[in-house]
Design an enzyme around this catalytic site. Structure first.
Site, PDB file in Angstrom:
ATOM      1  CD  GLN A 120      -3.123  -4.717   6.568  1.00  0.00           C
ATOM      2  OE1 GLN A 120      -2.982  -3.712   5.491  1.00  0.00           O
ATOM      3  NE2 GLN A 120      -3.723  -5.930   5.940  1.00  0.00           N
ATOM      4  CG  ASP A 175      -9.667  -0.611   4.546  1.00  0.00           C
ATOM      5  OD1 ASP A 175      -9.531  -0.617   3.641  1.00  0.00           O
ATOM      6  OD2 ASP A 175      -9.163  -0.889   6.100  1.00  0.00           O
ATOM      7  CE  LYS A 222      -4.158  -2.837   2.145  1.00  0.00           C
ATOM      8  NZ  LYS A 222      -4.639  -3.388   2.994  1.00  0.00           N
TER       9      LYS A 222
END
Ligand code: NDP
Length: 283
Positions: free
Chosen positions: A97, A120, A53
């Protein structure tokens, strides 16, 4: 007949190339899109995901702000970090994460991320908006799956879509997005008794189970579009999906490979959401 293989790398590249121009336009207005990536601990898979990412951010001119904190961080420390990032104007998107170490409360963390920065799309505001068909951040993997269908001209309207898996981050949002596009949607899970028969009726089949090649080639309806979200590591270290690809591709009309199908789309849509978050701050 052999299926058209859906090239996720190419579709993802087309999306990120378009974003590159948007990032330049934002920079010309004095806004540098910023993504804060929070990594707790040393989980090797998580570290790998975070690193890809970060690399993608770098290549597009998005500022990636790594926040790596130790495995034994407390809930309070993590919540304070989220609060600081929520209040930092240079941060447009926050990504935590997952999975977090067992002692931490994931749900509380997801709820704490500011809805304006929830790139997200896992927070209650984003998911609520998805259910309400209101604009908001869409979860990246489900959104990526829809983009793949669109790129290959598969219109869900009037089709029977079957989603295998009902997780909050993959199965459920995909089902809602297919419904939004006027598919008739069946959601299957571990208690579905007639899985093979249900899959055989799918014009669009999305597999999000996490069990290597569980969906057999002869479960695929002739000509169906098959989107395989599963990522499973085989004994030889190679990746495989939830669908028995070699056999399924003889029956499907379109099919995603693993790797190279849905995977690259997840990162592309994360970049998309981050740019959208930055654009929303421009007066
Ligand atoms: P979860 O484990 O949260 O959910 C799995 C789902 O599969 C559950 O709903 C479960 O049902 C269902 N299931 C399990 N066994 C069966 C069975 N025998 N028959 C029918 N349904 C079954 O996984 P995720 O949704 O988080 O992830 C799914 C897969 O997608 C994983 O391989 C993951 O690695 C991958 N993934 C890939 C991404 C990408 O970027 N390509 C991103 C995110 C995930 P029940 O609810 O009844 O338990």
């Amino acid at each position: 007949m052999s299926a058209t293989i859906i090239d996720g790398k190419k579709v993802a590249k087309d999306i990120t190339e378009a974003l590159r121009h948007e990032v330049e336009a934002l920079k010309a207005k004095g806004v540098v899109p910023g993504l804060a990536v929070v990594l707790v601990g040393e989980n090797p898979a998580s570290k790998k995901y975070v690193s890809s990412k970060e690399k993608m951010c770098e290549s597009l001119g998005i500022k990636s702000m790594g926040n790596k904190i130790p495995e034994d961080s407390t809930q309070e420390e993590l919540m304070k970090l989220i609060n600081d990032l929520n209040n930092d104007p240079k941060v447009h998107g926050i990504l935590v994460q997952l999975p977090l170490p067992k002692h931490l409360n994931e749900k509380e963390v997801m709820h704490a991320i500011s809805p304006d920065k929830d790139v997200d799309g896992f927070g209650p505001d984003s998911l609520g908006r998805l259910v309400l068909d209101e604009p908001g951040f869409l979860p990246c993997t489900p959104h990526g799956c829809m983009k793949l269908l669109e790129a290959y001209g598969v219109d869900p309207k009037g089709k029977h879509a079957v989603v295998v898996g009902r997780s909050v981050i993959v199965g459920k949002p995909i089902a809602l997005l297919l419904l939004r596009q006027h598919a008739t949607v069946t959601i299957c899970h571990s208690r579905t008794p007639d899985l093979k028969e249900t899959c055989l009726r799918a014009d669009i089949l999305c597999a999000a189970v996490g069990k290597a090649e569980m969906i057999k080639g002869d479960w695929i309806k002739e000509g169906a579009a098959v989107i395989d979200i599963g990522i499973n590591v085989k004994e030889d270290g190679k990746l495989t999906g939830d669908v028995e690809f070699e056999k399924a591709k003889e029956r499907a009309g379109f099919i995603t490979p693993v790797p190279g199908g849905v995977g690259p789309m997840t990162i592309a849509m994360l970049m998309y959401n981050t740019v959208e978050a930055a654009k929303a701050t421009v007066k």
